[in-house]
Design an enzyme around this catalytic site. Structure first.
Site, short mmCIF file in Angstrom:
data_model
loop_
_atom_site.label_atom_id
_atom_site.label_comp_id
_atom_site.label_asym_id
_atom_site.label_seq_id
_atom_site.Cartn_x
_atom_site.Cartn_y
_atom_site.Cartn_z
N HIS A 96 16.70 20.55 10.71
CA HIS A 96 16.57 21.75 9.86
C HIS A 96 15.45 22.63 10.43
O HIS A 96 14.41 22.12 10.88
CB HIS A 96 16.26 21.34 8.42
CG HIS A 96 16.37 22.50 7.48
ND1 HIS A 96 15.39 23.45 7.38
CD2 HIS A 96 17.35 22.88 6.63
CE1 HIS A 96 15.77 24.36 6.49
NE2 HIS A 96 16.96 24.03 6.02
N GLU A 167 22.54 28.12 10.52
CA GLU A 167 21.59 28.70 9.56
C GLU A 167 20.62 29.60 10.31
O GLU A 167 19.64 29.11 10.90
CB GLU A 167 20.77 27.59 8.90
CG GLU A 167 21.58 26.60 8.10
CD GLU A 167 20.72 25.96 7.02
OE1 GLU A 167 21.02 26.17 5.84
OE2 GLU A 167 19.75 25.28 7.35
P1 PGA Z 1 18.31 28.79 1.23
O1 PGA Z 1 18.10 27.55 2.21
O2 PGA Z 1 19.71 28.64 0.65
O3 PGA Z 1 17.25 28.64 0.20
O4 PGA Z 1 18.19 30.02 2.05
C1 PGA Z 1 19.13 27.04 3.00
C2 PGA Z 1 18.64 25.91 3.81
O5 PGA Z 1 17.46 25.91 4.21
O6 PGA Z 1 19.36 24.95 4.09
#
Ligand code: PGA
Length: 243
Positions: A96, A167
């Site tokens: 992540h 992401e």
């Molecule tokens: P968020 O985070 O939906 O709060 O933007 C997503 C993530 O970090 O997996």
């Protein structure tokens, strides 16, 4: 190992370092994954590790937010993929961006690659997070960044046991999201040009909320969502899982 290709859309709740027993009770009362299951969709819940066992694998698919690079030994505070599997986890988020940025030495590509292997050796499906930061986006380096981050996936990896989460770092927790065209183009790039596997499961994550999830989830290229902030907002999250 769960068979992820049986699922249509996957919704992953990443609680990060949030939540408490009251939230768990509220979540279990109000978030019923049965509706999702009817359409072959699924909900994966990734609370802070000590809370994982408060959920049961009969109702939810359980996931961890990380695992150790070590399998056992004198590593105080670490949690191995083997332990996670034993307490009922089926999936584990790896790499992540918050970990890549904040815990740099513990989340470089070499260690991420070891964590991937540990997951697979212990029958956990890794959810590998990749994404460009704002600087890379501005310099039009998104695709090269994604390609580099995917270098750790060697040829012998079975894509059936792997989930990729795209992401963009600049979209996480900021309220900003890429255009739908950008999301599709980046997911198509990962699927067709880098991994060359039409069936690989790819999620989108970053500021997904009750107000924007539908158009993202409806994209053909999107196999599901990785949701942070909105997954601990039960009103918002119940909308999302009843799509
Ligand atoms: P968020 O985070 O939906 O709060 O933007 C997503 C993530 O970090 O997996």
């Amino acid at each position: 190992m769960i068979k992820i290709d049986n699922f249509n859309k996957l919704i992953v709740a990443n609680w990060k370092l949030n939540g408490d027993l009251a939230l768990i009770n509220d979540f279990k009362d109000r978030i019923k994954p049965e509706n999702l299951n009817i359409n072959n969709n699924c909900l994966i819940i990734c609370p802070p590790a000590p809370y994982i066992s408060y959920f049961t694998g009969d109702d939810y698919i359980l996931g961890s937010q990380d695992c150790s690079v070590y399998n056992e030994g004198a590593y105080t505070g670490e949690i191995s993929a083997k332990i996670l599997k034993e307490i009922g986890c089926e999936t584990c988020i790896i790499g992540h961006s918050e970990r890549r940025i904040i815990f740099k030495e513990n989340e470089n590509s070499d260690l991420i690659s070891k964590k991937l292997r540990n997951c697979l050796n212990n029958e956990l499906i890794p959810i590998l997070c990749i994404g460009e930061n704002i600087d890379q986006k501005r310099k039009k380096m998104t695709k090269i960044t994604l390609k580099n981050q995917l270098n750790i996936i060697s040829k012998d990896f079975n894509h059936k046991n792997l989930i990729i989460a795209y992401e963009p770092v600049w979209a996480i927790g900021t309220g900003l999201i890429p255009s739908l065209d950008e999301i599709s183009s980046n997911l198509d790039f990962i699927r067709n040009d880098v991994l060359r596997d039409k069936k690989i499961k790819i999620l989108y994550g970053g500021s997904v909320k009750g107000s924007n999830y539908k158009s993202i989830l409806n994209l053909d290229s999107v196999d599901g969502l990785l949701i942070g902030g909105a997954s601990i907002n039960i009103d918002d999250f119940s909308k999302i899982i009843n799509f």
